[in-house]
Design a protein around this motif. Structure first.
Motif, PDB file in Angstrom:
ATOM      1  N   ARG A 194      44.579 -36.436  48.157  1.00  0.00           N
ATOM      2  CA  ARG A 194      45.805 -35.653  48.321  1.00  0.00           C
ATOM      3  C   ARG A 194      45.508 -34.157  48.342  1.00  0.00           C
ATOM      4  N   ALA A 195      44.487 -33.717  47.615  1.00  0.00           N
ATOM      5  CA  ALA A 195      44.137 -32.286  47.631  1.00  0.00           C
ATOM      6  C   ALA A 195      43.718 -31.855  49.033  1.00  0.00           C
ATOM      7  N   GLU A 196      42.925 -32.688  49.708  1.00  0.00           N
ATOM      8  CA  GLU A 196      42.538 -32.377  51.093  1.00  0.00           C
ATOM      9  C   GLU A 196      43.757 -32.366  51.999  1.00  0.00           C
ATOM     10  N   PHE A 197      44.638 -33.331  51.781  1.00  0.00           N
ATOM     11  CA  PHE A 197      45.855 -33.439  52.578  1.00  0.00           C
ATOM     12  C   PHE A 197      46.702 -32.172  52.452  1.00  0.00           C
ATOM     13  N   ARG A 198      46.857 -31.695  51.230  1.00  0.00           N
ATOM     14  CA  ARG A 198      47.654 -30.483  51.004  1.00  0.00           C
ATOM     15  C   ARG A 198      47.009 -29.262  51.653  1.00  0.00           C
ATOM     16  N   ARG A 199      45.676 -29.184  51.546  1.00  0.00           N
ATOM     17  CA  ARG A 199      44.986 -28.041  52.172  1.00  0.00           C
ATOM     18  C   ARG A 199      45.173 -28.062  53.687  1.00  0.00           C
ATOM     19  N   TRP A 237      40.496 -15.545  48.062  1.00  0.00           N
ATOM     20  CA  TRP A 237      40.790 -16.395  49.218  1.00  0.00           C
ATOM     21  C   TRP A 237      40.421 -17.853  48.940  1.00  0.00           C
ATOM     22  N   VAL A 238      39.260 -18.068  48.315  1.00  0.00           N
ATOM     23  CA  VAL A 238      38.826 -19.437  47.997  1.00  0.00           C
ATOM     24  C   VAL A 238      39.869 -20.125  47.115  1.00  0.00           C
ATOM     25  N   LYS A 239      40.376 -19.412  46.110  1.00  0.00           N
ATOM     26  CA  LYS A 239      41.392 -19.978  45.224  1.00  0.00           C
ATOM     27  C   LYS A 239      42.682 -20.273  45.994  1.00  0.00           C
ATOM     28  N   GLN A 240      43.041 -19.390  46.928  1.00  0.00           N
ATOM     29  CA  GLN A 240      44.243 -19.609  47.721  1.00  0.00           C
ATOM     30  C   GLN A 240      44.139 -20.876  48.568  1.00  0.00           C
ATOM     31  N   GLN A 241      42.911 -21.233  48.947  1.00  0.00           N
ATOM     32  CA  GLN A 241      42.698 -22.460  49.712  1.00  0.00           C
ATOM     33  C   GLN A 241      42.722 -23.704  48.821  1.00  0.00           C
ATOM     34  N   GLY A 242      42.820 -23.498  47.513  1.00  0.00           N
ATOM     35  CA  GLY A 242      42.813 -24.622  46.589  1.00  0.00           C
ATOM     36  C   GLY A 242      41.438 -25.217  46.393  1.00  0.00           C
ATOM     37  N   LEU A 243      40.400 -24.405  46.563  1.00  0.00           N
ATOM     38  CA  LEU A 243      39.026 -24.884  46.485  1.00  0.00           C
ATOM     39  C   LEU A 243      38.305 -24.301  45.283  1.00  0.00           C
ATOM     40  N   ASN A 244      37.427 -25.110  44.673  1.00  0.00           N
ATOM     41  CA  ASN A 244      36.445 -24.550  43.752  1.00  0.00           C
ATOM     42  C   ASN A 244      35.128 -24.426  44.510  1.00  0.00           C
ATOM     43  N   ASP A 245      34.087 -23.907  43.877  1.00  0.00           N
ATOM     44  CA  ASP A 245      32.840 -23.664  44.603  1.00  0.00           C
ATOM     45  C   ASP A 245      32.239 -24.931  45.209  1.00  0.00           C
ATOM     46  N   PRO A 246      32.103 -26.038  44.462  1.00  0.00           N
ATOM     47  CA  PRO A 246      31.543 -27.247  45.081  1.00  0.00           C
ATOM     48  C   PRO A 246      32.375 -27.741  46.263  1.00  0.00           C
ATOM     49  N   GLU A 247      33.705 -27.654  46.146  1.00  0.00           N
ATOM     50  CA  GLU A 247      34.570 -28.094  47.246  1.00  0.00           C
ATOM     51  C   GLU A 247      34.428 -27.202  48.465  1.00  0.00           C
ATOM     52  N   LEU A 248      34.244 -25.900  48.233  1.00  0.00           N
ATOM     53  CA  LEU A 248      34.033 -24.977  49.353  1.00  0.00           C
ATOM     54  C   LEU A 248      32.767 -25.354  50.115  1.00  0.00           C
ATOM     55  N   PHE A 249      31.675 -25.573  49.377  1.00  0.00           N
ATOM     56  CA  PHE A 249      30.418 -25.929  50.032  1.00  0.00           C
ATOM     57  C   PHE A 249      30.560 -27.247  50.799  1.00  0.00           C
TER      58      PHE A 249
END
Length: 326
Positions: free
Chosen positions: A54-59, A134-146
């Motif tokens: 669901r987190a991916e879906f929301r992003r 910006w990373v936080k606005q995308q709903g991502l933490n560092d591992p998720e960003l990578f």
């Protein structure tokens, strides 16, 4: 600013999983563990066993590219929430299919390549603080960003492999040319002669010599500092709209055969300009239009090839949708 995920070819609504009735879909027991009955499932779909969260879906729903793509679909200039949800989920399913294909083809992203991609992304921001925001606005933490960047890179590489060998035939180019004559128009064109010098006094001296009858091309070869000097200042046929301001001014003021100037092009460049001729709008020849035609047709054929591959994968793969309602 947003990460580009999947691409513009993911638009057709006629897929296997999209036709499933939401009311008949049940969340697997494994996905209901340790959550209240009224909580939202954390997994919204599975693609050959791989979860779409669901987190991916929301992003994906929040990604401006999803809205832009939905607006490009026929009759969907103002897509509703359900349409955006359908498109977001479909893009995520397609992304899983592309990454699974990368694994089958043994396509990899090295740690060095991933680090370079993240570094390039960071450079789009003024400083690390802005990047972190910006990373936080995308709903991502560092591992998720990578992982998101790695996934995008794999999908891009598979897409490139899928369209390798796609080309435009001579017959296709000819058919497009014949059907789109109105779109292949060249604007008004002019043919000039130009002498460029570094000071106004010299420009005025050359203008006087031209008025006394000294051949323009000879003066250009001997005295012009411009790149056209060796050609006697001859520009060949050029698009009027593409000319710099002083050259457009000259082309408007002069009649064919006339010479004018000096025209200032800056503090250290002065021009003597002769108008050889002008001609009105005309349709490009096939040879002139070929690069433009090939770019257009190649892009369309590549999108068709990827879309066809994805449609085939949808039929072959086990795709389970548990919910796509927010």
């Amino acid at each position: 600013m947003s990460l580009a995920i999947a691409g513009p070819f993911l638009a057709s609504p006629d897929c296997v999983w999209a036709a499933q009735k939401e009311s008949s879909l049940k969340t697997p027991a494994a996905d209901r563990q340790e959550r209240p009955d009224d909580a939202e499932p954390e997994i919204v779909a599975r693609v050959t066993g791989e979860a779409v969260t669901r987190a991916e879906f929301r992003r994906m729903l929040a990604n401006p590219l999803t809205l832009q793509q939905a607006q490009r679909e026929p009759g969907a200039e103002e897509p509703d929430r359900k349409e955006l949800e359908r498109l977001a989920l479909r893009k995520l399913v397609h992304l899983r299919l592309l990454v699974q294909e990368a694994d089958r083809r043994k396509i990899r992203v090295t740690e060095k390549e991933l680090d370079e991609a993240i570094t390039a992304l960071r450079r789009r921001f003024d400083d690390l603080k802005d990047f972190g925001t910006w990373v936080k606005q995308q709903g991502l933490n560092d591992p998720e960003l990578f992982e998101t960047v790695r996934t995008d890179m794999l999908a891009e590489r598979v897409t490139a492999a899928l369209v390798e060998g796609v080309s435009v035939t001579e017959e296709q180019a000819q058919q497009y040319f014949e059907a789109h004559q109105d779109d292949l128009i060249i604007g008004a064109e002019v043919r000039l002669r130009i002498i460029a010098v570094s000071n106004k006094a010299e420009a005025q001296e050359i203008m006087t010599a031209v008025q006394k009858g000294e051949p323009f091309d000879r003066l250009a070869r001997r005295r012009s500092m411009g790149r056209l000097a060796a050609k006697g200042g001859d520009t060949g046929w050029v698009d009027f709209q593409a000319l710099s301001s002083p050259l457009r001014e000259a082309a408007v003021e002069l009649k064919p055969g006339e010479v004018g100037g000096p025209f200032g092009k800056g503090p250290a460049e002065f021009l003597i300009v002769g108008l050889q001729d002008r001609r009105p709008l005309r349709v490009k020849s096939l040879a002139e239009a070929r690069p433009e035609i090939e770019r257009h047709l190649l892009s369309a054929k590549q999108q068709e090839a990827v879309q066809a591959w994805l449609a085939e994968q949808e039929k072959k793969s086990k795709i389970e949708v548990f919910t796509h309602s927010e």
